[in-house]
Scaffold this motif. Sequence first.
Motif, mmCIF file in Angstrom:
data_model
loop_
_atom_site.group_PDB
_atom_site.id
_atom_site.type_symbol
_atom_site.label_atom_id
_atom_site.label_comp_id
_atom_site.label_asym_id
_atom_site.label_seq_id
_atom_site.Cartn_x
_atom_site.Cartn_y
_atom_site.Cartn_z
ATOM 1 N N ARG A 1 0.916 -1.264 -0.046
ATOM 2 C CA ARG A 1 0.011 0.025 0.008
ATOM 3 C C ARG A 1 0.855 1.242 -0.005
ATOM 4 N NH1 ARG A 1 -5.625 -0.446 2.127
ATOM 5 N NH2 ARG A 1 -6.025 -2.582 1.952
ATOM 6 N N CYS A 2 2.026 1.462 0.396
ATOM 7 C CA CYS A 2 2.649 2.601 0.720
ATOM 8 C C CYS A 2 3.440 2.913 -0.444
ATOM 9 C CB CYS A 2 3.484 2.365 1.931
ATOM 10 S SG CYS A 2 5.223 1.454 1.891
ATOM 11 N N ALA A 3 3.761 2.150 -1.319
ATOM 12 C CA ALA A 3 4.612 2.546 -2.515
ATOM 13 C C ALA A 3 6.098 2.860 -2.262
ATOM 14 C CB ALA A 3 3.840 3.175 -3.608
ATOM 15 N N THR A 4 6.599 2.562 -1.250
ATOM 16 C CA THR A 4 7.979 3.101 -0.874
ATOM 17 C C THR A 4 8.908 1.839 -1.168
ATOM 18 O OG1 THR A 4 7.836 2.290 1.594
ATOM 19 C CG2 THR A 4 7.228 4.398 1.098
ATOM 20 N N CYS A 5 8.640 0.840 -1.954
ATOM 21 C CA CYS A 5 9.588 -0.117 -2.339
ATOM 22 C C CYS A 5 9.342 -0.460 -3.970
ATOM 23 C CB CYS A 5 9.199 -1.598 -1.313
ATOM 24 S SG CYS A 5 7.712 -2.424 -1.817
ATOM 25 N N VAL A 6 9.028 0.476 -4.769
ATOM 26 C CA VAL A 6 8.918 0.299 -5.926
ATOM 27 C C VAL A 6 10.192 -0.010 -6.854
ATOM 28 C CG1 VAL A 6 8.167 1.575 -8.160
ATOM 29 C CG2 VAL A 6 6.829 1.982 -5.978
ATOM 30 N N ILE A 7 10.084 -0.924 -7.647
ATOM 31 C CA ILE A 7 11.494 -1.278 -8.480
ATOM 32 C C ILE A 7 11.030 -1.518 -9.881
ATOM 33 C CG2 ILE A 7 12.268 -2.633 -6.442
ATOM 34 C CD1 ILE A 7 11.321 -5.157 -7.714
ATOM 35 N N ARG A 8 12.167 -1.499 -10.506
ATOM 36 C CA ARG A 8 11.852 -1.758 -11.949
ATOM 37 C C ARG A 8 12.637 -3.146 -12.223
ATOM 38 N NH1 ARG A 8 13.542 2.401 -14.322
ATOM 39 N NH2 ARG A 8 11.536 3.012 -15.003
ATOM 40 N N THR A 9 11.918 -4.109 -12.850
ATOM 41 C CA THR A 9 12.553 -5.507 -13.110
ATOM 42 C C THR A 9 13.202 -5.771 -14.418
ATOM 43 O OG1 THR A 9 10.459 -6.413 -13.727
ATOM 44 C CG2 THR A 9 11.126 -6.415 -11.118
ATOM 45 N N LYS A 10 14.117 -6.419 -14.547
ATOM 46 C CA LYS A 10 14.652 -6.661 -15.794
ATOM 47 C C LYS A 10 15.066 -8.070 -15.704
ATOM 48 C CE LYS A 10 17.742 -5.384 -19.644
ATOM 49 N NZ LYS A 10 18.792 -4.467 -20.060
ATOM 50 N N GLU B 1 -0.653 -9.233 -6.963
ATOM 51 C CA GLU B 1 -1.298 -9.636 -6.106
ATOM 52 C C GLU B 1 -1.658 -8.447 -4.880
ATOM 53 O OE1 GLU B 1 -0.542 -13.577 -4.492
ATOM 54 O OE2 GLU B 1 0.476 -14.013 -6.408
ATOM 55 N N ARG B 2 -2.585 -8.826 -4.185
ATOM 56 C CA ARG B 2 -3.054 -7.999 -3.044
ATOM 57 C C ARG B 2 -3.511 -6.617 -3.553
ATOM 58 N NH1 ARG B 2 0.745 -9.724 1.774
ATOM 59 N NH2 ARG B 2 -0.221 -8.020 2.526
ATOM 60 N N ASN B 3 -2.836 -5.769 -3.010
ATOM 61 C CA ASN B 3 -3.041 -4.344 -3.129
ATOM 62 C C ASN B 3 -2.058 -3.812 -4.280
ATOM 63 O OD1 ASN B 3 -4.874 -4.104 -1.087
ATOM 64 N ND2 ASN B 3 -3.268 -4.213 0.229
ATOM 65 N N GLU C 1 -1.291 1.654 -10.122
ATOM 66 C CA GLU C 1 -2.157 2.424 -10.795
ATOM 67 C C GLU C 1 -2.229 3.974 -10.332
ATOM 68 O OE1 GLU C 1 -6.621 2.721 -12.313
ATOM 69 O OE2 GLU C 1 -5.683 0.598 -11.741
ATOM 70 N N GLN C 2 -2.242 3.965 -8.872
ATOM 71 C CA GLN C 2 -2.404 5.388 -8.376
ATOM 72 C C GLN C 2 -1.201 6.418 -8.738
ATOM 73 O OE1 GLN C 2 -3.384 4.730 -4.310
ATOM 74 N NE2 GLN C 2 -5.500 4.055 -4.865
ATOM 75 N N LEU C 3 -0.092 5.430 -8.927
ATOM 76 C CA LEU C 3 1.350 6.245 -9.247
ATOM 77 C C LEU C 3 1.492 6.496 -10.646
ATOM 78 C CD1 LEU C 3 3.624 4.259 -6.404
ATOM 79 C CD2 LEU C 3 2.790 6.808 -6.399
ATOM 80 N N GLY C 4 0.530 5.964 -11.335
ATOM 81 C CA GLY C 4 0.787 6.075 -12.786
ATOM 82 C C GLY C 4 1.572 5.065 -13.755
#
Length: 110
Positions: free
Chosen positions: A52-61, A71-73, A79-82
């Motif tokens: 929920r907090c989006a403080t662990c966003v990563i780009r995967t390759k 899954e889950r949230n 989507e809320q972050l675009g």
Amino acid sequence: MKNDLPLISFTAIDNGYYSYIKVKHGSYPNLMFLLKEELGLDSFGECGGVGRCATCVIRTKGISGVSAIKERNEPNTLEQLGYDEEIIRLSCQLFVTTDLEGSAITVLEE
């Protein structure tokens, strides 16, 4: 036996710094906890892994098998972050498995 678990190697990138990580399959509850510890990320994963907090966003390759599973949230949070790319994930929603072998994980700053 825990010693028989496969060793996983991947690259983590944070703020332009590359870290080569080797870890045993399943040795962390999820990728967020591993990255937080290995890279010393203080404000990473503030909600503790519930997506929920989006403080662990990563780009995967180069992750095999898990890039399309959300899954889950996670879908709503991203989507809320675009973010709508399948390679953008919340690290709290990824397990430490052999799917990570040889991949590159980039920590995104929010």
